[in-house]
Design a protein around this motif. Sequence first.
Motif, PDB file in Angstrom:
ATOM      1  N   SER A 291       7.016 -55.316 -65.549  1.00 55.42           N
ATOM      2  CA  SER A 291       5.792 -54.746 -66.123  1.00 55.42           C
ATOM      3  C   SER A 291       5.887 -54.615 -67.638  1.00 55.42           C
ATOM      4  O   SER A 291       4.968 -54.087 -68.273  1.00 55.42           O
ATOM      5  CB  SER A 291       5.522 -53.366 -65.506  1.00 55.42           C
ATOM      6  OG  SER A 291       6.535 -52.445 -65.865  1.00 55.42           O
ATOM      7  N   SER A 292       6.964 -55.118 -68.232  1.00 55.39           N
ATOM      8  CA  SER A 292       7.178 -54.964 -69.675  1.00 55.39           C
ATOM      9  C   SER A 292       6.464 -56.053 -70.471  1.00 55.39           C
ATOM     10  O   SER A 292       6.165 -57.138 -69.962  1.00 55.39           O
ATOM     11  CB  SER A 292       8.670 -55.008 -69.993  1.00 55.39           C
ATOM     12  OG  SER A 292       9.192 -56.304 -69.757  1.00 55.39           O
ATOM     13  N   TYR A 293       6.237 -55.761 -71.738  1.00 56.29           N
ATOM     14  CA  TYR A 293       5.678 -56.752 -72.662  1.00 56.29           C
ATOM     15  C   TYR A 293       6.590 -57.976 -72.734  1.00 56.29           C
ATOM     16  O   TYR A 293       6.127 -59.121 -72.716  1.00 56.29           O
ATOM     17  CB  TYR A 293       5.509 -56.144 -74.055  1.00 56.29           C
ATOM     18  CG  TYR A 293       5.162 -57.176 -75.113  1.00 56.29           C
ATOM     19  CD1 TYR A 293       3.836 -57.484 -75.399  1.00 56.29           C
ATOM     20  CD2 TYR A 293       6.165 -57.872 -75.797  1.00 56.29           C
ATOM     21  CE1 TYR A 293       3.517 -58.465 -76.342  1.00 56.29           C
ATOM     22  CE2 TYR A 293       5.861 -58.851 -76.735  1.00 56.29           C
ATOM     23  CZ  TYR A 293       4.536 -59.136 -77.011  1.00 56.29           C
ATOM     24  OH  TYR A 293       4.223 -60.108 -77.934  1.00 56.29           O
TER      25      TYR A 293
ATOM     26  N   LYS B 251      21.983 -52.554 -68.124  1.00 54.81           N
ATOM     27  CA  LYS B 251      23.076 -51.617 -68.386  1.00 54.81           C
ATOM     28  C   LYS B 251      23.048 -50.464 -67.373  1.00 54.81           C
ATOM     29  O   LYS B 251      24.092 -50.031 -66.881  1.00 54.81           O
ATOM     30  CB  LYS B 251      22.945 -51.088 -69.817  1.00 54.81           C
ATOM     31  CG  LYS B 251      24.077 -50.208 -70.280  1.00 54.81           C
ATOM     32  CD  LYS B 251      23.979 -49.990 -71.780  1.00 54.81           C
ATOM     33  CE  LYS B 251      25.071 -49.093 -72.302  1.00 54.81           C
ATOM     34  NZ  LYS B 251      25.036 -48.962 -73.775  1.00 54.81           N
ATOM     35  N   ARG B 252      21.847 -49.992 -67.040  1.00 54.38           N
ATOM     36  CA  ARG B 252      21.720 -48.927 -66.045  1.00 54.38           C
ATOM     37  C   ARG B 252      22.237 -49.412 -64.687  1.00 54.38           C
ATOM     38  O   ARG B 252      22.936 -48.693 -63.974  1.00 54.38           O
ATOM     39  CB  ARG B 252      20.274 -48.461 -65.924  1.00 54.38           C
ATOM     40  CG  ARG B 252      20.134 -47.120 -65.218  1.00 54.38           C
ATOM     41  CD  ARG B 252      18.678 -46.770 -64.925  1.00 54.38           C
ATOM     42  NE  ARG B 252      17.815 -46.844 -66.091  1.00 54.38           N
ATOM     43  CZ  ARG B 252      16.486 -46.622 -66.041  1.00 54.38           C
ATOM     44  NH1 ARG B 252      15.907 -46.342 -64.870  1.00 54.38           N
ATOM     45  NH2 ARG B 252      15.760 -46.708 -67.136  1.00 54.38           N
TER      46      ARG B 252
ATOM     47  N   LEU C 299      18.242 -50.419 -55.961  1.00 55.80           N
ATOM     48  CA  LEU C 299      18.045 -50.128 -57.378  1.00 55.80           C
ATOM     49  C   LEU C 299      17.640 -51.378 -58.139  1.00 55.80           C
ATOM     50  O   LEU C 299      16.782 -51.328 -59.030  1.00 55.80           O
ATOM     51  CB  LEU C 299      19.321 -49.529 -57.972  1.00 55.80           C
ATOM     52  CG  LEU C 299      19.237 -49.054 -59.425  1.00 55.80           C
ATOM     53  CD1 LEU C 299      18.184 -47.962 -59.589  1.00 55.80           C
ATOM     54  CD2 LEU C 299      20.595 -48.553 -59.911  1.00 55.80           C
ATOM     55  N   GLU C 300      18.244 -52.518 -57.801  1.00 56.59           N
ATOM     56  CA  GLU C 300      17.834 -53.778 -58.432  1.00 56.59           C
ATOM     57  C   GLU C 300      16.350 -54.038 -58.200  1.00 56.59           C
ATOM     58  O   GLU C 300      15.635 -54.466 -59.120  1.00 56.59           O
ATOM     59  CB  GLU C 300      18.652 -54.936 -57.854  1.00 56.59           C
ATOM     60  CG  GLU C 300      20.084 -54.993 -58.330  1.00 56.59           C
ATOM     61  CD  GLU C 300      20.870 -56.113 -57.684  1.00 56.59           C
ATOM     62  OE1 GLU C 300      22.017 -56.335 -58.106  1.00 56.59           O
ATOM     63  OE2 GLU C 300      20.348 -56.767 -56.748  1.00 56.59           O
ATOM     64  N   SER C 301      15.888 -53.776 -57.000  1.00 56.54           N
ATOM     65  CA  SER C 301      14.471 -53.974 -56.692  1.00 56.54           C
ATOM     66  C   SER C 301      13.593 -53.084 -57.550  1.00 56.54           C
ATOM     67  O   SER C 301      12.615 -53.534 -58.161  1.00 56.54           O
ATOM     68  CB  SER C 301      14.229 -53.705 -55.203  1.00 56.54           C
ATOM     69  OG  SER C 301      12.869 -53.871 -54.883  1.00 56.54           O
ATOM     70  N   ASP C 302      13.955 -51.800 -57.626  1.00 56.49           N
ATOM     71  CA  ASP C 302      13.159 -50.844 -58.410  1.00 56.49           C
ATOM     72  C   ASP C 302      13.115 -51.232 -59.887  1.00 56.49           C
ATOM     73  O   ASP C 302      12.048 -51.205 -60.517  1.00 56.49           O
ATOM     74  CB  ASP C 302      13.729 -49.433 -58.271  1.00 56.49           C
ATOM     75  CG  ASP C 302      13.536 -48.850 -56.884  1.00 56.49           C
ATOM     76  OD1 ASP C 302      12.684 -49.366 -56.130  1.00 56.49           O
ATOM     77  OD2 ASP C 302      14.237 -47.876 -56.551  1.00 56.49           O
ATOM     78  N   LEU C 303      14.266 -51.578 -60.431  1.00 52.01           N
ATOM     79  CA  LEU C 303      14.316 -51.863 -61.870  1.00 52.01           C
ATOM     80  C   LEU C 303      13.737 -53.237 -62.197  1.00 52.01           C
ATOM     81  O   LEU C 303      13.238 -53.453 -63.303  1.00 52.01           O
ATOM     82  CB  LEU C 303      15.751 -51.739 -62.385  1.00 52.01           C
ATOM     83  CG  LEU C 303      16.360 -50.341 -62.286  1.00 52.01           C
ATOM     84  CD1 LEU C 303      17.665 -50.246 -63.076  1.00 52.01           C
ATOM     85  CD2 LEU C 303      15.398 -49.255 -62.751  1.00 52.01           C
ATOM     86  N   GLN C 304      13.771 -54.162 -61.227  1.00 52.66           N
ATOM     87  CA  GLN C 304      13.103 -55.443 -61.456  1.00 52.66           C
ATOM     88  C   GLN C 304      11.591 -55.252 -61.552  1.00 52.66           C
ATOM     89  O   GLN C 304      10.927 -55.893 -62.381  1.00 52.66           O
ATOM     90  CB  GLN C 304      13.449 -56.421 -60.324  1.00 52.66           C
ATOM     91  CG  GLN C 304      13.054 -57.852 -60.593  1.00 52.66           C
ATOM     92  CD  GLN C 304      13.908 -58.491 -61.665  1.00 52.66           C
ATOM     93  OE1 GLN C 304      13.794 -58.131 -62.849  1.00 52.66           O
ATOM     94  NE2 GLN C 304      14.762 -59.431 -61.276  1.00 52.66           N
TER      95      GLN C 304
END
Length: 260
Positions: free
Chosen positions: A238-240, A211-212, A228-233
Amino acid sequence: MSNSIEIKIEKGIAWITLNRPEVFNSFNREMALSLQAKLDDCATNTEVRAIVITGSGKAFCAGQDLKEVTTPEINPGFRKILEEHYNPIIQKIRTIEKPVIAAVNGVAAGAGANIALACDIVVATEHASFIQAFSKIGLVPDSGGTFFLPRLIGFQRASALMMLGDRVNAAQALIMGMIYKEYPTATFEEEVQALAETLAAMPTKAIGLTKRLLNQSMNNSLEQQLALESDLQIEASSSYDYNEGVTAFVEKRKPEFKGE
Protein backbone atom coordinates in the motif's frame (compact mmCIF):
# COMPACT_ATOMS: atom_id res chain seq x y z
CA MET A 1 29.45 21.25 24.42
CA SER A 2 31.07 17.87 23.79
CA ASN A 3 31.58 16.61 20.25
CA SER A 4 32.16 12.97 21.20
CA ILE A 5 29.53 12.06 18.61
CA GLU A 6 29.51 13.95 15.33
CA ILE A 7 26.70 13.78 12.80
CA LYS A 8 26.20 15.12 9.31
CA ILE A 9 23.27 14.52 6.99
CA GLU A 10 23.62 14.67 3.22
CA LYS A 11 22.03 12.87 0.27
CA GLY A 12 19.61 11.11 2.63
CA ILE A 13 22.48 9.61 4.66
CA ALA A 14 23.19 10.32 8.33
CA TRP A 15 26.89 9.89 9.03
CA ILE A 16 27.41 9.27 12.75
CA THR A 17 31.04 9.36 13.83
CA LEU A 18 32.30 8.14 17.19
CA ASN A 19 34.75 10.91 18.00
CA ARG A 20 37.07 10.25 20.92
CA PRO A 21 40.12 9.23 18.86
CA GLU A 22 42.54 9.89 21.71
CA VAL A 23 41.04 6.87 23.54
CA PHE A 24 40.23 4.85 20.39
CA ASN A 25 36.60 6.04 20.53
CA SER A 26 35.90 4.18 23.77
CA PHE A 27 32.59 5.01 25.45
CA ASN A 28 32.01 7.08 28.53
CA ARG A 29 28.55 8.02 29.78
CA GLU A 30 28.34 11.28 27.86
CA MET A 31 29.27 9.61 24.58
CA ALA A 32 26.79 6.76 25.06
CA LEU A 33 23.90 9.11 25.82
CA SER A 34 24.88 11.35 22.90
CA LEU A 35 24.83 8.40 20.49
CA GLN A 36 21.37 7.46 21.74
CA ALA A 37 20.14 10.99 21.09
CA LYS A 38 21.58 11.00 17.56
CA LEU A 39 19.93 7.67 16.79
CA ASP A 40 16.59 9.01 18.06
CA ASP A 41 16.97 12.03 15.79
CA CYS A 42 17.69 9.79 12.80
CA ALA A 43 14.66 7.63 13.55
CA THR A 44 12.26 10.59 13.29
CA ASN A 45 14.01 12.68 10.62
CA THR A 46 12.30 11.97 7.30
CA GLU A 47 15.33 13.28 5.42
CA VAL A 48 17.37 10.36 6.76
CA ARG A 49 16.97 7.18 4.73
CA ALA A 50 20.19 5.40 5.69
CA ILE A 51 22.56 5.63 8.66
CA VAL A 52 26.31 5.00 8.79
CA ILE A 53 28.14 4.55 12.09
CA THR A 54 31.93 4.84 11.93
CA GLY A 55 34.87 5.98 14.04
CA SER A 56 37.38 8.82 13.82
CA GLY A 57 41.09 8.19 13.79
CA LYS A 58 42.59 4.71 13.75
CA ALA A 59 39.84 2.82 15.61
CA PHE A 60 36.15 2.10 15.21
CA CYS A 61 35.53 1.69 18.94
CA ALA A 62 37.54 0.12 21.74
CA GLY A 63 34.44 -0.49 23.88
CA GLN A 64 34.09 0.87 27.40
CA ASP A 65 36.45 3.59 28.62
CA LEU A 66 38.08 1.72 31.50
CA LYS A 67 39.20 4.99 33.08
CA GLU A 68 35.54 5.72 33.79
CA VAL A 69 34.94 2.42 35.57
CA THR A 70 38.17 2.56 37.57
CA THR A 71 37.67 6.12 38.84
CA PRO A 72 35.36 5.95 41.89
CA GLU A 73 34.16 9.56 41.61
CA ILE A 74 32.75 9.06 38.09
CA ASN A 75 32.14 5.29 37.85
CA PRO A 76 28.43 4.76 37.04
CA GLY A 77 28.63 1.04 37.91
CA PHE A 78 28.11 -1.81 35.47
CA ARG A 79 24.35 -2.06 35.90
CA LYS A 80 23.88 1.57 34.91
CA ILE A 81 26.43 1.26 32.12
CA LEU A 82 24.57 -1.67 30.60
CA GLU A 83 20.97 -0.66 31.27
CA GLU A 84 21.39 3.05 30.48
CA HIS A 85 24.27 3.06 27.97
CA TYR A 86 24.73 -0.02 25.81
CA ASN A 87 21.41 -1.85 25.94
CA PRO A 88 19.45 1.20 24.71
CA ILE A 89 21.99 1.73 21.90
CA ILE A 90 21.54 -1.86 20.68
CA GLN A 91 17.75 -1.62 20.93
CA LYS A 92 17.68 1.64 18.99
CA ILE A 93 19.88 0.26 16.21
CA ARG A 94 17.60 -2.77 15.84
CA THR A 95 14.27 -0.90 16.03
CA ILE A 96 15.06 2.03 13.71
CA GLU A 97 13.20 1.04 10.55
CA LYS A 98 15.97 2.36 8.34
CA PRO A 99 19.15 0.56 7.26
CA VAL A 100 22.10 1.01 9.64
CA ILE A 101 25.61 0.37 8.30
CA ALA A 102 28.60 -0.17 10.56
CA ALA A 103 31.65 1.12 8.68
CA VAL A 104 34.43 -0.44 10.74
CA ASN A 105 37.53 1.61 10.01
CA GLY A 106 39.85 0.02 12.58
CA VAL A 107 39.79 -2.06 15.73
CA ALA A 108 36.34 -2.88 17.14
CA ALA A 109 36.72 -4.36 20.60
CA GLY A 110 34.35 -5.37 23.38
CA ALA A 111 31.14 -3.37 23.27
CA GLY A 112 32.50 -1.63 20.18
CA ALA A 113 32.58 -4.92 18.28
CA ASN A 114 29.09 -5.87 19.42
CA ILE A 115 27.58 -2.49 18.52
CA ALA A 116 28.94 -3.03 15.01
CA LEU A 117 27.53 -6.57 14.83
CA ALA A 118 24.08 -5.31 15.84
CA CYS A 119 23.91 -3.16 12.70
CA ASP A 120 22.11 -4.32 9.56
CA ILE A 121 25.18 -4.36 7.34
CA VAL A 122 28.78 -4.48 8.57
CA VAL A 123 31.63 -3.53 6.25
CA ALA A 124 35.26 -3.16 7.23
CA THR A 125 38.53 -1.82 5.96
CA GLU A 126 41.20 -4.44 5.33
CA HIS A 127 43.04 -3.22 8.44
CA ALA A 128 40.04 -3.57 10.75
CA SER A 129 39.80 -6.21 13.45
CA PHE A 130 37.20 -7.53 15.87
CA ILE A 131 37.94 -8.65 19.43
CA GLN A 132 35.63 -10.07 22.07
CA ALA A 133 37.94 -8.61 24.69
CA PHE A 134 35.80 -9.24 27.77
CA SER A 135 37.47 -12.43 29.00
CA LYS A 136 40.83 -10.67 29.00
CA ILE A 137 39.71 -8.64 32.03
CA GLY A 138 37.40 -11.15 33.69
CA LEU A 139 34.09 -9.95 32.23
CA VAL A 140 31.36 -11.54 30.13
CA PRO A 141 30.31 -10.34 26.66
CA ASP A 142 27.57 -7.70 26.63
CA SER A 143 25.91 -5.26 24.22
CA GLY A 144 24.07 -8.10 22.50
CA GLY A 145 27.21 -10.02 21.61
CA THR A 146 25.97 -13.34 22.96
CA PHE A 147 22.79 -12.87 20.90
CA PHE A 148 24.17 -11.75 17.54
CA LEU A 149 27.59 -13.40 17.22
CA PRO A 150 26.40 -17.06 17.47
CA ARG A 151 23.71 -16.29 14.90
CA LEU A 152 26.27 -14.78 12.54
CA ILE A 153 29.11 -17.30 12.76
CA GLY A 154 27.74 -20.32 14.65
CA PHE A 155 27.80 -21.43 18.27
CA GLN A 156 31.20 -23.14 18.22
CA ARG A 157 33.16 -20.24 16.75
CA ALA A 158 31.34 -17.70 18.88
CA SER A 159 32.14 -19.70 22.03
CA ALA A 160 35.82 -19.87 21.14
CA LEU A 161 36.13 -16.19 20.26
CA MET A 162 34.36 -15.09 23.43
CA MET A 163 36.30 -17.40 25.74
CA LEU A 164 39.73 -16.93 24.17
CA GLY A 165 39.40 -13.29 23.16
CA ASP A 166 41.14 -13.88 19.83
CA ARG A 167 41.62 -11.01 17.42
CA VAL A 168 39.77 -11.59 14.13
CA ASN A 169 40.99 -9.60 11.14
CA ALA A 170 38.67 -8.37 8.39
CA ALA A 171 39.56 -11.17 5.97
CA GLN A 172 38.78 -13.80 8.62
CA ALA A 173 35.58 -12.00 9.61
CA LEU A 174 34.43 -12.05 6.00
CA ILE A 175 35.05 -15.79 5.64
CA MET A 176 33.21 -16.48 8.93
CA GLY A 177 30.17 -14.47 7.85
CA MET A 178 30.69 -11.91 10.59
CA ILE A 179 30.73 -9.04 8.09
CA TYR A 180 29.25 -8.35 4.66
CA LYS A 181 32.29 -6.99 2.81
CA GLU A 182 35.92 -6.06 3.29
CA TYR A 183 37.23 -3.06 1.36
CA PRO A 184 40.76 -1.82 0.68
CA THR A 185 41.74 0.96 3.03
CA ALA A 186 42.50 3.27 0.10
CA THR A 187 38.95 3.09 -1.25
CA PHE A 188 37.05 2.42 2.01
CA GLU A 189 35.33 5.80 2.28
CA GLU A 190 34.11 5.83 -1.32
CA GLU A 191 32.90 2.24 -1.08
CA VAL A 192 30.91 3.04 2.06
CA GLN A 193 29.57 6.18 0.39
CA ALA A 194 28.37 4.18 -2.60
CA LEU A 195 26.74 1.54 -0.41
CA ALA A 196 24.98 4.14 1.73
CA GLU A 197 23.79 6.08 -1.33
CA THR A 198 22.36 2.88 -2.80
CA LEU A 199 20.42 2.14 0.39
CA ALA A 200 19.25 5.76 0.76
CA ALA A 201 17.77 5.63 -2.75
CA MET A 202 15.84 2.43 -2.09
CA PRO A 203 12.25 2.02 -0.78
CA THR A 204 12.90 2.86 2.88
CA LYS A 205 9.52 1.69 4.11
CA ALA A 206 9.98 -1.76 2.61
CA ILE A 207 13.50 -1.98 4.01
CA GLY A 208 12.19 -1.00 7.44
CA LEU A 209 9.51 -3.67 7.27
CA THR A 210 12.13 -6.21 6.16
CA LYS A 211 14.18 -5.27 9.22
CA ARG A 212 11.11 -5.82 11.41
CA LEU A 213 10.66 -9.28 9.87
CA LEU A 214 14.29 -10.17 10.49
CA ASN A 215 14.05 -9.05 14.11
CA GLN A 216 10.92 -11.14 14.69
CA SER A 217 12.44 -14.17 12.95
CA MET A 218 14.81 -14.51 15.91
CA ASN A 219 11.93 -15.74 18.06
CA ASN A 220 8.98 -16.66 15.82
CA SER A 221 7.87 -20.11 14.76
CA LEU A 222 7.56 -20.72 11.01
CA GLU A 223 3.80 -20.27 11.24
CA GLN A 224 4.17 -16.96 13.09
CA GLN A 225 6.75 -15.73 10.62
CA LEU A 226 4.62 -16.63 7.60
CA ALA A 227 1.68 -14.76 9.11
CA LEU A 228 3.84 -11.71 9.80
CA GLU A 229 5.22 -11.77 6.26
CA SER A 230 1.65 -11.72 4.98
CA ASP A 231 0.68 -8.77 7.18
CA LEU A 232 3.74 -6.71 6.33
CA GLN A 233 3.52 -7.51 2.62
CA ILE A 234 0.01 -6.04 2.64
CA GLU A 235 1.41 -2.96 4.38
CA ALA A 236 4.30 -2.66 1.90
CA SER A 237 1.99 -3.05 -1.08
CA SER A 238 0.00 0.00 0.00
CA SER A 239 3.08 2.26 -0.04
CA TYR A 240 3.97 4.95 -2.56
CA ASP A 241 7.23 3.20 -3.31
CA TYR A 242 5.54 -0.07 -4.26
CA ASN A 243 3.36 1.75 -6.77
CA GLU A 244 6.38 3.62 -8.10
CA GLY A 245 8.43 0.44 -8.35
CA VAL A 246 5.76 -1.45 -10.29
CA THR A 247 5.03 1.52 -12.55
CA ALA A 248 8.72 2.00 -13.30
CA PHE A 249 9.08 -1.71 -14.10
CA VAL A 250 6.17 -1.58 -16.56
CA GLU A 251 7.49 1.63 -18.10
CA LYS A 252 11.04 0.19 -18.27
CA ARG A 253 12.62 3.06 -16.36
CA LYS A 254 14.55 3.47 -13.13
CA PRO A 255 12.21 3.96 -10.12
CA GLU A 256 12.44 7.14 -8.06
CA PHE A 257 11.59 6.02 -4.55
CA LYS A 258 10.64 8.52 -1.86
CA GLY A 259 10.86 6.26 1.17
CA GLU A 260 7.10 6.45 1.65
